[in-house]
Design a protein around this motif. Structure first.
Motif, PDB file in Angstrom:
ATOM      1  N   ALA A 197       2.148   1.752  -3.461  1.00 11.51           N
ATOM      2  CA  ALA A 197       1.090   2.219  -4.360  1.00 11.51           C
ATOM      3  C   ALA A 197       0.811   3.708  -4.137  1.00 11.51           C
ATOM      4  O   ALA A 197       0.637   4.474  -5.098  1.00 11.51           O
ATOM      5  CB  ALA A 197      -0.178   1.403  -4.145  1.00 11.51           C
ATOM      6  N   ILE A 198       0.774   4.124  -2.861  1.00  9.29           N
ATOM      7  CA  ILE A 198       0.558   5.533  -2.536  1.00  9.29           C
ATOM      8  C   ILE A 198       1.705   6.368  -3.084  1.00  9.29           C
ATOM      9  O   ILE A 198       1.498   7.446  -3.660  1.00  9.29           O
ATOM     10  CB  ILE A 198       0.420   5.721  -1.013  1.00  9.29           C
ATOM     11  CG1 ILE A 198      -0.905   5.117  -0.522  1.00  9.29           C
ATOM     12  CG2 ILE A 198       0.494   7.198  -0.639  1.00  9.29           C
ATOM     13  CD1 ILE A 198      -1.060   5.096   0.980  1.00  9.29           C
ATOM     14  N   ARG A 199       2.934   5.893  -2.915  1.00  4.84           N
ATOM     15  CA  ARG A 199       4.099   6.626  -3.419  1.00  4.84           C
ATOM     16  C   ARG A 199       4.005   6.809  -4.922  1.00  4.84           C
ATOM     17  O   ARG A 199       4.255   7.909  -5.440  1.00  4.84           O
ATOM     18  CB  ARG A 199       5.381   5.883  -3.057  1.00  4.84           C
ATOM     19  CG  ARG A 199       6.645   6.592  -3.536  1.00  4.84           C
ATOM     20  CD  ARG A 199       7.900   5.853  -3.109  1.00  4.84           C
ATOM     21  NE  ARG A 199       7.969   4.516  -3.683  1.00  4.84           N
ATOM     22  CZ  ARG A 199       8.907   3.622  -3.371  1.00  4.84           C
ATOM     23  NH1 ARG A 199       9.828   3.914  -2.475  1.00  4.84           N
ATOM     24  NH2 ARG A 199       8.900   2.430  -3.936  1.00  4.84           N
ATOM     25  N   ASN A 200       3.648   5.766  -5.638  1.00  5.00           N
ATOM     26  CA  ASN A 200       3.540   5.861  -7.100  1.00  5.00           C
ATOM     27  C   ASN A 200       2.452   6.838  -7.510  1.00  5.00           C
ATOM     28  O   ASN A 200       2.621   7.625  -8.455  1.00  5.00           O
ATOM     29  CB  ASN A 200       3.268   4.478  -7.695  1.00  5.00           C
ATOM     30  CG  ASN A 200       4.458   3.545  -7.587  1.00  5.00           C
ATOM     31  OD1 ASN A 200       5.592   3.996  -7.437  1.00  5.00           O
ATOM     32  ND2 ASN A 200       4.216   2.250  -7.648  1.00  5.00           N
ATOM     33  N   THR A 201       1.333   6.803  -6.790  1.00  3.43           N
ATOM     34  CA  THR A 201       0.225   7.712  -7.093  1.00  3.43           C
ATOM     35  C   THR A 201       0.637   9.161  -6.877  1.00  3.43           C
ATOM     36  O   THR A 201       0.389  10.036  -7.728  1.00  3.43           O
ATOM     37  CB  THR A 201      -0.995   7.385  -6.220  1.00  3.43           C
ATOM     38  OG1 THR A 201      -1.454   6.062  -6.526  1.00  3.43           O
ATOM     39  CG2 THR A 201      -2.123   8.373  -6.464  1.00  3.43           C
ATOM     40  N   VAL A 202       1.279   9.429  -5.735  1.00  4.22           N
ATOM     41  CA  VAL A 202       1.699  10.800  -5.432  1.00  4.22           C
ATOM     42  C   VAL A 202       2.791  11.249  -6.395  1.00  4.22           C
ATOM     43  O   VAL A 202       2.806  12.395  -6.852  1.00  4.22           O
ATOM     44  CB  VAL A 202       2.165  10.910  -3.972  1.00  4.22           C
ATOM     45  CG1 VAL A 202       2.686  12.314  -3.674  1.00  4.22           C
ATOM     46  CG2 VAL A 202       1.022  10.569  -3.014  1.00  4.22           C
ATOM     47  N   ARG A 203       3.708  10.360  -6.724  1.00  7.00           N
ATOM     48  CA  ARG A 203       4.793  10.701  -7.655  1.00  7.00           C
ATOM     49  C   ARG A 203       4.220  11.085  -9.015  1.00  7.00           C
ATOM     50  O   ARG A 203       4.634  12.085  -9.618  1.00  7.00           O
ATOM     51  CB  ARG A 203       5.748   9.522  -7.784  1.00  7.00           C
ATOM     52  CG  ARG A 203       6.954   9.789  -8.670  1.00  7.00           C
ATOM     53  CD  ARG A 203       7.928   8.629  -8.587  1.00  7.00           C
ATOM     54  NE  ARG A 203       8.534   8.517  -7.275  1.00  7.00           N
ATOM     55  CZ  ARG A 203       9.269   7.480  -6.869  1.00  7.00           C
ATOM     56  NH1 ARG A 203       9.468   6.450  -7.696  1.00  7.00           N
ATOM     57  NH2 ARG A 203       9.799   7.464  -5.667  1.00  7.00           N
ATOM     58  N   GLU A 204       3.278  10.314  -9.500  1.00  5.12           N
ATOM     59  CA  GLU A 204       2.649  10.638 -10.783  1.00  5.12           C
ATOM     60  C   GLU A 204       1.899  11.960 -10.707  1.00  5.12           C
ATOM     61  O   GLU A 204       1.928  12.770 -11.651  1.00  5.12           O
ATOM     62  CB  GLU A 204       1.697   9.510 -11.189  1.00  5.12           C
ATOM     63  CG  GLU A 204       2.403   8.210 -11.568  1.00  5.12           C
ATOM     64  CD  GLU A 204       1.425   7.069 -11.813  1.00  5.12           C
ATOM     65  OE1 GLU A 204       0.205   7.326 -11.776  1.00  5.12           O
ATOM     66  OE2 GLU A 204       1.889   5.932 -12.026  1.00  5.12           O
ATOM     67  N   PHE A 205       1.236  12.190  -9.578  1.00  8.53           N
ATOM     68  CA  PHE A 205       0.512  13.446  -9.395  1.00  8.53           C
ATOM     69  C   PHE A 205       1.477  14.634  -9.445  1.00  8.53           C
ATOM     70  O   PHE A 205       1.210  15.642 -10.114  1.00  8.53           O
ATOM     71  CB  PHE A 205      -0.228  13.434  -8.059  1.00  8.53           C
ATOM     72  CG  PHE A 205      -0.978  14.707  -7.767  1.00  8.53           C
ATOM     73  CD1 PHE A 205      -2.296  14.857  -8.177  1.00  8.53           C
ATOM     74  CD2 PHE A 205      -0.366  15.762  -7.097  1.00  8.53           C
ATOM     75  CE1 PHE A 205      -2.988  16.037  -7.927  1.00  8.53           C
ATOM     76  CE2 PHE A 205      -1.037  16.934  -6.844  1.00  8.53           C
ATOM     77  CZ  PHE A 205      -2.359  17.076  -7.254  1.00  8.53           C
ATOM     78  N   GLU A 239       0.831  -1.203   0.000  1.00  4.64           N
ATOM     79  CA  GLU A 239       0.000   0.000   0.000  1.00  4.64           C
ATOM     80  C   GLU A 239       0.866   1.254   0.000  1.00  4.64           C
ATOM     81  O   GLU A 239       0.566   2.229  -0.709  1.00  4.64           O
ATOM     82  CB  GLU A 239      -0.917   0.006   1.222  1.00  4.64           C
ATOM     83  CG  GLU A 239      -1.872   1.200   1.259  1.00  4.64           C
ATOM     84  CD  GLU A 239      -2.787   1.188   2.460  1.00  4.64           C
ATOM     85  OE1 GLU A 239      -3.671   2.058   2.543  1.00  4.64           O
ATOM     86  OE2 GLU A 239      -2.621   0.306   3.337  1.00  4.64           O
ATOM     87  N   LEU A 290      -7.944  12.917  -4.463  1.00  4.22           N
ATOM     88  CA  LEU A 290      -7.178  11.659  -4.468  1.00  4.22           C
ATOM     89  C   LEU A 290      -7.341  10.883  -3.170  1.00  4.22           C
ATOM     90  O   LEU A 290      -6.956   9.719  -3.084  1.00  4.22           O
ATOM     91  CB  LEU A 290      -5.692  11.945  -4.673  1.00  4.22           C
ATOM     92  CG  LEU A 290      -5.151  12.068  -6.098  1.00  4.22           C
ATOM     93  CD1 LEU A 290      -3.641  12.307  -6.035  1.00  4.22           C
ATOM     94  CD2 LEU A 290      -5.437  10.821  -6.922  1.00  4.22           C
TER      95      LEU A 290
END
Length: 409
Positions: A13-21, A10, A50
């Motif tokens: 996944a959060i890191r990837n989401t924030v990085r893309e954002f 998790e 988000l």
């Protein structure tokens, strides 16, 4: 990052989401947002969409969390890579201010304000800490609360607050203010009171936003308390416990500053690597010259050591049964050590990036000067690197003034 195996699926996944954002929503406008707060507001709203803000609050109040320190560290680092001011605001709003009420179980506070941060709209909180008189005296652990000049006295079922605070983040735009007060300076730590203050309180006024060289996307302003009356139930807990939480807040704020510094340093290295890979000198990329390669290596070394320290601190804070609660001198010392090292790393790395880039390093077009400005601020807040060293020392021996050993454990 050598602690990668300690991140849950998790967390990743959060890191990837924030990085893309960050790459999509912040990087393209990171110069513009320093001059246009409407863009900043829009970014905060997108982060709320988000689910980042509600992740700091328990499910019984409509949230999806609360976050572990390690998870919030990942979020803070990634957001600071884009903009440190936005990252600072997100951490404050995602549970760092109402967190103490969660810890002590003050349902009156949570019932009043938690839903503001678990709904569909961006909401802001404020730690109203540093007094206008004395400045860093408010945060000086050697004074045991005696440096806090904002006063509070109990009148019936209300506290009456008087004083002036300087530089609190989100002053004037926050819905709730965790106000650091003193009920009696002669009581030392026992006189420390933490009182959640509603924005629409009679006698509560705000100054104009402070002009700053950095952290321009986070609003700072003075707060004036003129016989502000607050229901007594909005005091965090009471004598003794409030002081413990306040000292624990020093651990939390130092940890947060370290995570912000890490993100700023990483952004500076990324810019320097890209610039020196495309900029040529003597017929080859700048980073192919041994002197530049050595500087880049030193930048990377300091960042890797900082990341290890910050993530390690996060894990310690997530495991108080092994390392002690955050208000103990040992944990405050660990957090302060990490903050000092991380802030110095951010300042050193951004400065070296500017040197590698020459005149282009001070041009907004290349963005590095923005991170240089932000890095310096993290060296001077929370009492600065000097007051932070008092906290470090107190983790190893009973360092006091005038023989006062109040609060040592």
């Amino acid at each position: 990052m050598n602690l990668e195996h300690l991140l849950s699926d998790e967390d990743k996944a959060i890191r990837n989401t924030v990085r893309e954002f960050v790459n999509k929503e912040i990087m393209p406008v990171r110069t513009l947002i320093e001059e246009d707060l409407t863009l900043v507001r829009a970014i905060h709203q997108k982060l709320v969409d988000l689910g980042i803000q509600e992740g700091g609050y328990p499910k019984e109040y409509g949230g999806t969390g609360p976050y572990s320190y390690l998870t919030l560290c990942v979020i803070t680092e990634e957001l600071a890579r884009g903009d440190a001011g936005i990252s600072q605001s997100v951490g404050i709003n995602a549970g760092l201010i109402l967190g103490p009420a969660m810890v002590v179980g003050n349902t009156d506070v949570l019932d009043r304000w938690a839903s503001n941060f678990t709904g569909d709209d961006a909401s802001f909180a404020c730690l109203s800490m540093t007094d206008a008189t004395g400045g860093a005296d408010t945060e000086n652990p050697l004074l045991h609360g005696r440096g806090i000049t904002t006063t509070a006295y109990l009148d019936g079922d209300e506290y009456v607050i008087n004083g002036t605070k300087s530089w609190p983040t989100h002053a004037g735009i926050a819905n709730v203010y965790l106000t650091v007060c003193n009920t009696d300076p002669n009581l030392g730590d026992e006189g420390i009171a933490l009182i959640y203050t509603p924005r629409k309180s009679e006698g509560l006024r705000f100054g104009n936003p402070e002009p700053k060289m950095g952290f321009k996307t986070a609003i700072n302003a003075s707060i004036f308390y003129d016989n502000v009356r607050v229901p007594a139930k909005y005091r965090l807990a009471g004598p003794g416990i409030d002081a413990q939480v306040y000292h624990g807040a020093m651990t939390g704020t130092q940890w947060h500053s370290a995570a912000l510094s890490l993100g700023v340093a990483q952004a500076a290295l990324d810019i320097a690597l890209e610039y020196t890979g495309t900029r040529k000198s003597g017929g080859k990329p700048v980073r192919e010259w041994s002197m530049a390669a050595g500087i880049l290596a030193d930048m990377a070394i300091r960042i890797e050591m900082t990341r290890a320290a910050v993530y390690n601190l996060s894990i310690m804070m997530d495991n108080p049964e092994a390392y002690g609660p955050p208000f103990t001198p040992k944990m405050v010392s660990r957090a302060s050590s990490t903050k000092i090292f991380a802030a110095d790393t951010a300042a050193w790395v951004t400065n070296k990036a500017v040197e590698l880039m020459g005149a282009n390093g001070i041009s907004p077009e290349y963005h590095i000067e923005k991170y240089l400005r932000d890095a310096k601020i993290m060296q001077i807040w929370l009492g600065g690197q000097q007051i932070s060293r008092y906290r470090v020392a107190r983790g190893y021996y009973k360092y006091e003034i005038n023989g006062d050993a109040d609060g040592q454990e």
